[in-house]
Design a protein around this motif. Structure first.
Motif, PDB file in Angstrom:
ATOM      1  N   MET A   1       0.803  -1.183   0.000  1.00 56.23           N
ATOM      2  CA  MET A   1       0.000   0.000   0.000  1.00 56.23           C
ATOM      3  C   MET A   1       0.855   1.260   0.000  1.00 56.23           C
ATOM      4  SD  MET A   1      -2.269   1.674   2.899  1.00 56.23           S
ATOM      5  CE  MET A   1      -1.465   3.204   3.074  1.00 56.23           C
ATOM      6  N   VAL A   2       1.867   1.313   0.867  1.00 53.48           N
ATOM      7  CA  VAL A   2       2.717   2.505   0.937  1.00 53.48           C
ATOM      8  C   VAL A   2       3.484   2.682  -0.365  1.00 53.48           C
ATOM      9  CG1 VAL A   2       4.682   3.557   2.118  1.00 53.48           C
ATOM     10  CG2 VAL A   2       2.875   2.469   3.445  1.00 53.48           C
ATOM     11  N   ALA A   3       4.071   1.599  -0.869  1.00 53.53           N
ATOM     12  CA  ALA A   3       4.834   1.689  -2.118  1.00 53.53           C
ATOM     13  C   ALA A   3       3.943   2.153  -3.267  1.00 53.53           C
ATOM     14  CB  ALA A   3       5.476   0.347  -2.438  1.00 53.53           C
ATOM     15  N   ASP A   4       2.725   1.645  -3.320  1.00 55.12           N
ATOM     16  CA  ASP A   4       1.791   2.051  -4.377  1.00 55.12           C
ATOM     17  C   ASP A   4       1.448   3.533  -4.273  1.00 55.12           C
ATOM     18  OD1 ASP A   4       1.749  -0.550  -5.353  1.00 55.12           O
ATOM     19  OD2 ASP A   4      -0.071  -1.069  -4.243  1.00 55.12           O
ATOM     20  N   ALA A   5       1.216   3.997  -3.055  1.00 55.50           N
ATOM     21  CA  ALA A   5       0.883   5.410  -2.855  1.00 55.50           C
ATOM     22  C   ALA A   5       2.065   6.302  -3.215  1.00 55.50           C
ATOM     23  CB  ALA A   5       0.445   5.660  -1.417  1.00 55.50           C
ATOM     24  N   LEU A   6       3.272   5.877  -2.861  1.00 54.47           N
ATOM     25  CA  LEU A   6       4.459   6.652  -3.231  1.00 54.47           C
ATOM     26  C   LEU A   6       4.610   6.698  -4.744  1.00 54.47           C
ATOM     27  CD1 LEU A   6       7.022   5.337  -0.597  1.00 54.47           C
ATOM     28  CD2 LEU A   6       6.063   7.647  -0.720  1.00 54.47           C
ATOM     29  N   ALA A   8       2.358   6.399  -7.010  1.00 54.20           N
ATOM     30  CA  ALA A   8       1.290   7.213  -7.597  1.00 54.20           C
ATOM     31  C   ALA A   8       1.360   8.673  -7.140  1.00 54.20           C
ATOM     32  CB  ALA A   8      -0.072   6.622  -7.221  1.00 54.20           C
ATOM     33  N   ARG A   9       2.307   8.960  -6.249  1.00 55.10           N
ATOM     34  CA  ARG A   9       2.442  10.300  -5.647  1.00 55.10           C
ATOM     35  C   ARG A   9       1.149  10.732  -4.961  1.00 55.10           C
ATOM     36  NH1 ARG A   9       7.089  13.481  -7.860  1.00 55.10           N
ATOM     37  NH2 ARG A   9       8.322  11.933  -8.957  1.00 55.10           N
ATOM     38  N   ASP A  10       0.505   9.766  -4.361  1.00 57.42           N
ATOM     39  CA  ASP A  10      -0.729  10.014  -3.615  1.00 57.42           C
ATOM     40  C   ASP A  10      -0.361  10.178  -2.141  1.00 57.42           C
ATOM     41  OD1 ASP A  10      -3.261  10.216  -2.643  1.00 57.42           O
ATOM     42  OD2 ASP A  10      -3.947   8.269  -3.381  1.00 57.42           O
ATOM     43  N   PHE A  11       0.330  11.261  -1.838  1.00 53.34           N
ATOM     44  CA  PHE A  11       0.835  11.479  -0.489  1.00 53.34           C
ATOM     45  C   PHE A  11      -0.290  11.750   0.506  1.00 53.34           C
ATOM     46  CE2 PHE A  11       4.546  13.385  -3.026  1.00 53.34           C
ATOM     47  CZ  PHE A  11       5.040  12.123  -3.316  1.00 53.34           C
ATOM     48  N   GLY A  12      -1.378  12.290   0.034  1.00 49.47           N
ATOM     49  CA  GLY A  12      -2.534  12.514   0.900  1.00 49.47           C
ATOM     50  C   GLY A  12      -3.052  11.202   1.472  1.00 49.47           C
ATOM     51  N   PRO A  29       4.989   2.737  16.830  1.00 44.94           N
ATOM     52  CA  PRO A  29       4.514   2.959  18.196  1.00 44.94           C
ATOM     53  C   PRO A  29       4.505   4.425  18.627  1.00 44.94           C
ATOM     54  CG  PRO A  29       6.676   1.916  18.189  1.00 44.94           C
ATOM     55  CD  PRO A  29       6.201   1.937  16.777  1.00 44.94           C
ATOM     56  N   THR A  30       5.333   5.231  17.998  1.00 41.61           N
ATOM     57  CA  THR A  30       5.342   6.663  18.294  1.00 41.61           C
ATOM     58  C   THR A  30       5.401   7.420  16.966  1.00 41.61           C
ATOM     59  OG1 THR A  30       7.750   6.712  18.478  1.00 41.61           O
ATOM     60  CG2 THR A  30       6.508   6.341  20.523  1.00 41.61           C
ATOM     61  N   PRO A  31       4.945   8.662  16.948  1.00 42.63           N
ATOM     62  CA  PRO A  31       4.899   9.415  15.688  1.00 42.63           C
ATOM     63  C   PRO A  31       6.253   9.548  14.992  1.00 42.63           C
ATOM     64  CG  PRO A  31       3.648  10.554  17.377  1.00 42.63           C
ATOM     65  CD  PRO A  31       4.366   9.411  18.058  1.00 42.63           C
ATOM     66  N   ASP A  32       7.348   9.500  15.734  1.00 44.77           N
ATOM     67  CA  ASP A  32       8.656   9.686  15.116  1.00 44.77           C
ATOM     68  C   ASP A  32       9.043   8.544  14.180  1.00 44.77           C
ATOM     69  OD1 ASP A  32       8.846   8.388  17.762  1.00 44.77           O
ATOM     70  OD2 ASP A  32      10.966   8.169  17.247  1.00 44.77           O
ATOM     71  N   HIS A  33       8.247   7.475  14.133  1.00 43.24           N
ATOM     72  CA  HIS A  33       8.518   6.385  13.206  1.00 43.24           C
ATOM     73  C   HIS A  33       7.939   6.636  11.815  1.00 43.24           C
ATOM     74  CE1 HIS A  33       9.442   4.260  16.911  1.00 43.24           C
ATOM     75  NE2 HIS A  33      10.029   3.344  16.180  1.00 43.24           N
ATOM     76  N   LEU A  34       7.019   7.551  11.690  1.00 45.03           N
ATOM     77  CA  LEU A  34       6.374   7.811  10.403  1.00 45.03           C
ATOM     78  C   LEU A  34       6.461   9.272   9.970  1.00 45.03           C
ATOM     79  CD1 LEU A  34       4.571   6.842   8.038  1.00 45.03           C
ATOM     80  CD2 LEU A  34       2.602   7.396   9.474  1.00 45.03           C
ATOM     81  N   MET A  35       6.372  10.192  10.881  1.00 46.27           N
ATOM     82  CA  MET A  35       6.285  11.607  10.534  1.00 46.27           C
ATOM     83  C   MET A  35       7.471  12.123   9.708  1.00 46.27           C
ATOM     84  SD  MET A  35       3.411  12.515  11.388  1.00 46.27           S
ATOM     85  CE  MET A  35       2.191  11.503  12.136  1.00 46.27           C
ATOM     86  N   PRO A  36       8.705  11.658   9.932  1.00 46.60           N
ATOM     87  CA  PRO A  36       9.802  12.161   9.086  1.00 46.60           C
ATOM     88  C   PRO A  36       9.576  11.857   7.605  1.00 46.60           C
ATOM     89  CG  PRO A  36      10.695  11.136  11.047  1.00 46.60           C
ATOM     90  CD  PRO A  36       9.216  10.826  11.030  1.00 46.60           C
ATOM     91  N   ALA A  37       9.034  10.693   7.302  1.00 45.70           N
ATOM     92  CA  ALA A  37       8.768  10.349   5.898  1.00 45.70           C
ATOM     93  C   ALA A  37       7.708  11.281   5.323  1.00 45.70           C
ATOM     94  CB  ALA A  37       8.335   8.896   5.779  1.00 45.70           C
ATOM     95  N   LEU A  38       6.643  11.529   6.082  1.00 44.28           N
ATOM     96  CA  LEU A  38       5.586  12.429   5.596  1.00 44.28           C
ATOM     97  C   LEU A  38       6.125  13.845   5.403  1.00 44.28           C
ATOM     98  CD1 LEU A  38       2.531  11.250   7.725  1.00 44.28           C
ATOM     99  CD2 LEU A  38       3.147  10.594   5.392  1.00 44.28           C
TER     100      LEU A  38
END
Length: 70
Positions: A1-6, A8-12, A29-38
């Motif tokens: 899912m993440v690879a497909d969204a990337l 397709a440039r569907d960052f939303g 488990p904490t936001p610091d695991h995902l927020m840097p990528a966003l």
């Protein structure tokens, strides 16, 4: 899912991931695991090319997928 969204440039779509799901909480488990990528996705230029430079699985269960837009 993440690879497909990337791809397709569907960052939303990535920003709207259900953060309350049990699997999500285990993976991030904490936001610091995902927020840097966003945060970095906000810097992508329409002409940038997507490359996945690591698609391995660590210890048989942890995705190490890494990407770069350049």
């Amino acid at each position: 899912m993440v690879a497909d969204a990337l791809d397709a440039r569907d960052f939303g779509r990535l920003a709207k991931i259900d953060r309350n799901g049990a699997l999500f909480r285990l993976a991030h488990p904490t936001p610091d695991h995902l927020m840097p990528a966003l945060y970095c996705l906000g810097l992508v230029d329409p002409t940038d090319r997507l490359t996945f430079f690591n698609e391995g699985i660590d210890l048989g269960c942890t995705s190490m997928r890494s990407f770069i837009f350049s």
